[in-house]
Design an enzyme around this catalytic site. Structure first.
Site: not given
Length: 370
Positions: A59, A64, A137, A221, A246
């Site tokens: 977050g 986030g 990520a 991903k 992006l």
């Protein structure tokens, strides 16, 4: 949620989080004045869900923070997952100030958890949550491109743990996964799918091609999204995945620089093929919450999300300045023929239709629809 983070990046994240809390407090005071525009989208939510508790992994990341901000404005209570005690202590101090000044109208809390530990997530992080937004990520600033093959393995494993914990937590009904447009556009020329000029929510990148080109961010991903879909189908958990271009936006260079570098590996080929696209972080956050709320009607699945496709050198130059890279990194040094047409077209029609249905004009204005 990065494996490694610099002190400057941590300071930037906390500064942006503090600014976001202040902005959300002001937005909440205005909420009742404008929220009638979205009543059709909110009032039919699952019983007890409006203003219910949701969790956002990572977050404090660039995305986030934007998602947390949007959720607070929409009246949700938000639990943020962080990965170290320092962030937890600072967020708890800020959340105390925020909640005390708002009569607990919106609630924000934080918890420290390791995303590679399924039991830890199950027992603490997701308890009592109605939904989970998995935005994490894993990046390695020490890596040449900010993302290594090792990171791809961790990305997939962590995402697998997160959704397994969600599936085993009785209160969690919905799961929104932040994937990437890169999981759709790196396709093997030998397959029939490659012959289609349109890349949309049904398109999948080739794992072998990503490996051959050493596109580790795309591979991470891709593997993570496929793993979560498999577990969601097996468990019956409602899931949606968002595949953004992006990610750009205000202050992103201070927070998102490493992920940007990783995304841009192969940028020149994407530019030539007409599939290099960008999206503003706030519109992406709005799309995420919109998809989450639409899942009550069974509208899950995959969604491509972007604002514009970088098709001309002028656009490439503008993007390069915005993200602080050289234009050649995006479109190369050779002039592209004016007669050369992109090989592919990106379509976000599924998301655009959903956003229109959900009455979200702030996103759908001036958006390209194929």
């Amino acid at each position: 949620m990065g494996i490694l983070r610099s002190e400057d990046r941590t300071k930037a994240e906390l500064h942006e989080f503090r600014r976001m809390l202040m902005a959300s407090a002001g937005a909440h005071r205005r909420k009742n004045q404008h929220d009638h525009r979205f009543n059709a989208a909110v009032d039919e939510t699952d019983e007890g869900e409006r203003g219910g508790l949701v969790c956002v992994t990572s977050g404090l990341s660039f995305l986030g923070i934007a998602i947390v901000n949007r959720l607070l404005i929409r009246g949700y209570s938000v639990r943020i997952i962080v990965d170290n005690p320092e962030d937890l202590a600072k967020i708890e101090e800020m959340e105390s100030n925020y909640n005390s000044g708002n009569n607990n109208s919106n609630n924000i809390s934080a918890i420290m958890a390791n995303l590679t530990d399924e039991e830890n997530l199950l027992s603490e992080a997701f308890k009592d949550c109605r939904g989970v937004f998995h935005t994490s990520a894993f990046i390695d600033p020490a890596g040449l491109s900010g993302y290594t093959k090792y990171m791809a393995d961790i990305e997939a494993k962590a995402s697998e743990n997160v959704i397994k914990a969600c599936a085993r937590t009785p209160s969690v009904k919905k799961f929104v996964f932040t994937s990437s447009l890169l999981t759709c556009l790196w396709r093997d020329r030998s397959t029939q799918q490659e012959n289609s000029p349109v890349i949309n929510h049904d398109s999948w990148s080739s794992e072998s091609l990503c490996r051959d080109k050493k596109l580790w961010y795309a591979l991470g991903k891709l593997r993570a999204e496929k793993a979560t879909w498999k577990i969601a189908e097996q468990s019956g958990l409602k899931m949606a995945s968002i595949c953004p271009g992006l990610i750009t936006g205000p202050e992103f260079n201070n927070i998102n620089a490493t992920a940007t570098t990783a995304y841009l590996k192969g940028a020149q080929e994407m530019y030539e093929n007409g599939v290099l696209a960008s999206v503003d972080v706030n519109r992406l956050a709005e799309a995420q919450v919109c998809v989450y709320e639409a899942m009550r009607k069974g509208r899950g699945g995959r969604y491509i999300c972007f604002d514009e496709v970088i098709k001309e050198e002028e656009m490439a130059e503008k993007l390069a300045k915005e993200i602080n890279v050289s234009k050649s990194k995006i479109c190369g040094t050779e002039d592209r023929s004016t007669n050369a047409l992109p090989r592919f077209q990106l379509s976000k029609k599924k998301l655009t239709n959903l956003m229109n249905t959900q009455q979200r004009p702030c996103y759908t204005q001036s958006q390209e629809q194929l």
